[in-house]
Enzyme design. Structure first.
Site, PDB file in Angstrom:
ATOM      1  N   HIS B 162     -20.017  16.949  82.990  1.00 10.28           N
ATOM      2  CA  HIS B 162     -19.855  18.391  82.955  1.00 10.28           C
ATOM      3  C   HIS B 162     -18.977  18.799  84.119  1.00 10.28           C
ATOM      4  O   HIS B 162     -19.256  18.457  85.267  1.00 10.28           O
ATOM      5  CB  HIS B 162     -21.207  19.095  83.060  1.00 10.28           C
ATOM      6  CG  HIS B 162     -22.057  18.929  81.851  1.00 10.28           C
ATOM      7  ND1 HIS B 162     -21.815  19.583  80.678  1.00 10.28           N
ATOM      8  CD2 HIS B 162     -23.136  18.158  81.635  1.00 10.28           C
ATOM      9  CE1 HIS B 162     -22.711  19.225  79.778  1.00 10.28           C
ATOM     10  NE2 HIS B 162     -23.532  18.362  80.335  1.00 10.28           N
ATOM     11  N   CYS B 204     -15.093  19.631  80.627  1.00 13.33           N
ATOM     12  CA  CYS B 204     -14.542  20.969  80.479  1.00 13.33           C
ATOM     13  C   CYS B 204     -13.589  21.224  81.648  1.00 13.33           C
ATOM     14  O   CYS B 204     -13.850  20.794  82.764  1.00 13.33           O
ATOM     15  CB  CYS B 204     -15.650  22.018  80.538  1.00 13.33           C
ATOM     16  SG  CYS B 204     -16.924  21.762  79.310  1.00 13.33           S
TER      17      CYS B 204
END
Lengths: 441, 395
Positions: B162, B204
């Protein structure tokens, strides 16, 4: 001196020597409540070792002692390590002697002033007057308290160099009461040189010297007459001269001004946040960098700012102002320890004539005892057992400092109440004969 | 005689051209070839999955799939540093215990029984990752946990987890920032710990992590631009979580077709997941890379094709096992011959140089010299103080 005094001296020295030879000495030297980064004996040894190896002691962040004290202890240690406990006990003894003499002269002065103003005192204030026998009894009590105070003993055995500052402060008190300008400013410069905060005692020192000088002339003291201003200026100039001498000698010793950053710089900017019995470390641990400078200024100004209102209120009693300033320094300085209470607790009996009006003595006493017992226990729980955290220890640091603050305010209140009661009587009545109450506003 | 002379000269020139030109062009070709020839001799891979917990199954599957591809193409386990939380295969919620799949059809168990995880569980920290990269590990670290690269090593660094704008979350407890990563790579460059690096990041806002790189010879590809999220590919209803991310899924599709002798280049690899397929726009950074990506074979980073250097010159090796007697004999010969290098003797530097100096001082009492100015001034000051104090006390 009388036998009881000799006995107390002997007892004090004996207790110190016994403790020095036990394992308690090294344990105490490590305790944060007794030794601070500025005064710990370990850093003195570190500085002397660095000096002997040709490296500047102020190169790192370990050593924060002043050069002349370093010089003194270097010579003491080069005679032999056995001399160090003797030196500490001697320093304590000399401080006790200075306090004894200072208390005696202070009481003499107070008695003289009292006898001069006797005619304006009311009739029923006899309980509040200083007695002639006090001049003999109370100084003995002062010296005994200093020698036998557990805080003082623990500081001496822990070999914290705050004893040097205490010696200087006691000398300031003595020479101010005697009116010797040279000696008083010299002692003041030594105390300021050692730890910055006693600098603010120059104000009551100057004021008292003006009073003493004026007493030889007329009995009315005006702080704004030309002779008073001359006296102030000469006191300040002499103080700055002595301070300059001390700093110049320190510069000559090591040929650099580095010591200023390590001593005054450390006192003022508080880079070392090791927990101690003070208020700085906890607050600055959780402070964001952004606000650090602002709060540093606030905290440091907080120490010095009480000089002005105290000078205004206590302008007729500069010795008492000096005493209150000692308490304020002990509370609000950047690295306090248990030993900072020694001097003012010892001098407390000098104002025992005001004790009639003390209101919080039990609370203060219990808070002192409680915080002294619980702070080390909670330190053990926090650091070693891991079952408490910093808040527990800090809570009792706060209790300790609150006890000192209560003591200061209580003594101040009692003093002022006594001043009022002396003139207006202990039970003041108005025109109708009803008892009035005096309230401090 | 001019005409035959001229003819002879022309023919000589033609013959000369006929033989010389190819030689020149060959030389040029060789120059050109050597300019584009890769200079690495060994391949390493650092594969990092920065997530833990069951719902981050896909990150572990990503990393293990890349691990399988890289192993299949030839990089041995001893040259792969695999950092995983490793809490998927034996997770209590795993309906297929001891397996990790990267596809809903569950064809390949990427966990297998020969996976070698070097940093598992709580050892996957930012500190350990940077220490692995820069080589500053404690002395007792085993070889399997060290990145023992040199200046001829090509390293594949793959990170997944992440991330955000400028940071990557490690195990839900800490973050690594793009600044730290850039400095780590610069440390590697200065310590000559890599020849070229291929940095792949599948998170991301992945591109932000390589935007601050400033060391040479780094090729970087990220799965999404700043402000975009990288999406996962599909759910396996039998397992119950998303099991692979889009970018890695399509990258793996590409890599499945690669063999150690494949001629595909890095430029083909960078086309692997266009926006209409990946839903995020992958980014590539080639400005720090000195070669043309269209000429870099994909096996330069993903495989372990060893380059062999042929040298036609002889290298004299010194005889390092001279005994003292032999040395004396040789020395005599050398004196006769005129010149013989003295065998160099090496020793360790003193650990505490200051101690070496003070050892002489210890014999005498350690004395500190203060300047005479100070001594004079201090004695004067002390005399003044004594006069004042004792004068006052006496009076």
């Amino acid at each position: 001196m009388a036998a009881p005094m000799l006995f107390t001296i002997f007892l004090g020295v004996f207790v110190r020597i016994v403790l020095f030879n036990s394992s308690l000495a090294s344990w105490l030297a490590d305790r944060v409540e007794v030794s601070t980064p500025l005064t710990s004996w370990k850093s003195v040894i570190e500085g002397i070792t660095l000096l002997q190896n040709g490296i500047s002691p102020y190169a790192g962040d370990v050593f924060h002692e002043t050069p002349l004290v370093l010089y003194f202890f270097h010579h003491v240690l080069s005679v032999g390590p056995w001399l160090v406990p003797t030196v500490f006990v001697l320093l304590d003894l000399i401080t006790a002697c200075l306090l004894h003499a200072g208390a005696g002269h202070c009481l003499t002065y107070l008695l003289l002033t009292q006898s001069k103003e006797n005619r304006i005192y009311s009739k029923d204030a006899d309980k509040l007057l200083i007695k002639r026998s006090d001049i003999l009894d109370l100084p003995r009590l002062v010296a005994s308290i200093y020698l036998l105070n557990p805080y003082t003993i623990v500081t001496c055995v822990g070999q914290s160099t705050i004893v040097v500052t205490h010696l200087a402060v006691a000398a300031v008190f003595l020479f101010t009461t005697r009116g010797h300008r040279f000696a008083a400013t010299l002692a003041l410069a030594a105390a300021t040189y050692q730890s910055l905060y006693p600098a603010m005692t120059v104000v009551p020192c100057a004021m008292h010297l003006v009073i003493l000088k004026a007493q030889t002339g007329s009995s009315v003291v005006s702080y704004l007459s030309s002779s008073s201003i001359k006296s102030y200026i000469s006191t300040t100039v002499m103080f700055i001269f002595w301070l300059g001498c001390l700093h110049g000698l320190s510069f000559l010793m090591l040929d650099s001004w580095d010591f200023l950053f390590s001593t005054y710089g450390c006192i003022l900017t508080v880079p070392n946040l090791t927990p101690n019995m003070g208020l700085f470390w906890y607050f600055f641990t959780e402070m964001f960098e952004h606000f650090r400078h602002f709060f540093l200024w606030v905290y440091q100004i907080n120490v010095f700012i009480y000089t002005a209102p105290l000078a205004i209120k206590l302008r007729k009693h500069p010795l008492f102002m000096m005493y209150i300033q000692c308490i304020i320094i002990a509370i609000f300085k950047s690295y306090p320890a248990f030993g900072d209470t020694s001097v003012y607790l010892a001098l407390l009996p000098v104002w025992s004539h005001a004790f009639y009006y003390l209101r919080n003595s039990l609370v203060v006493g219990v808070m002192f005892v409680l915080s002294s017992i619980l702070a080390p226990i909670l330190w053990q729980l926090w650091i070693y057992s891991g079952s408490a955290n910093a808040n527990f220890f800090f809570a009792f640091t706060l209790v300790y400092n609150t006890a000192q603050i209560f003591l200061a305010t209580d003594v101040l209140y009692a003093f002022l109440k006594r001043e009022f009661a002396l003139v207006n009587g202990m039970k003041p009545t108005d025109k109708d004969g009803n008892t009035q109450q005096a309230v401090l506003q | 005689m001019a005409a035959p002379m001229r003819r002879f000269l022309c023919s000589a020139a033609v013959v000369f051209m006929w033989f010389a030109l190819p030689c020149f062009t060959l030389q040029q070709d060789q120059n050109v070839e050597s300019f584009f020839k890769s200079g690495h001799t060994n391949n390493w891979a650092v594969l990092v999955c920065t997530s833990r917990f069951w719902f981050n199954y896909r990150h572990v599957a990503n990393t293990l799939s890349i691990y399988r591809s890289v192993k299949r193409l030839g990089i041995p386990d001893s040259q792969i540093i695999l950092m995983l939380a490793d809490d998927m295969a034996c997770n209590a919620r795993n309906p297929r215990p001891a397996t990790v799949f990267n596809n809903a059809n569950q064809h390949i168990n990427v966990y297998g029984d020969d996976v070698e995880v070097d940093y598992r569980g709580y050892e996957v920290t930012v500190e350990n990752f940077i220490r692995v990269l820069t080589g500053r590990l404690p002395p007792g670290t085993p070889r399997s946990k060290r990145l023992m690269t040199d200046d001829r090593s090509n390293i594949l660094v793959y990170m997944t987890g992440h991330g955000g704008d400028g940071f990557l979350k490690f195990q839900d407890a800490e973050e690594i920032s793009n600044v730290e990563l850039a400095h780590a790579f610069q440390q590697m460059w200065q310590k000559k710990r890599y020849h070229e690096v291929l940095y792949i990041i599948d998170t991301c806002q992945a591109v932000s992590m390589y935007q601050l790189f400033y060391s040479p010879n780094i090729l970087a590809v990220g799965s999404s631009q700043v402000g975009e999220d990288s999406l996962s590919h599909h759910v396996d209803p039998a397992i119950g979580v998303y099991i692979i991310d889009r970018y890695t899924y399509y990258a793996l599709e590409f890599l499945e077709k690669i063999t150690p002798t494949s001629k595909k280049t890095m430029a083909d690899f960078f086309q692997v997941c266009p926006q209409h397929v990946c839903r995020s726009t992958p980014g590539v950074r080639t400005d720090l890379f000195r070669r043309d990506v269209a000429k870099v074979p994909i096996t330069d980073f993903f495989g372990s094709v060893r380059n062999v250097e042929l040298s036609l010159t002889t290298v004299p090796l010194s005889n390092e096992t001279e005994s003292t007697e032999g040395g004396a004999q040789v020395q005599k010969q050398g004196e006769e011959e005129g010149r013989k290098e003295q065998p160099k003797r090496y020793g360790f530097v003193d650990q505490f140089p200051a101690m070496a100096e003070t050892r002489e001082k210890e014999t005498s009492v350690s004395k500190v010299k203060f300047s005479s100015q100070f001594l004079v001034a201090s004695s004067a000051f002390l005399a003044l103080v004594a006069i004042i104090i004792f004068g006052r006390i006496a009076s």
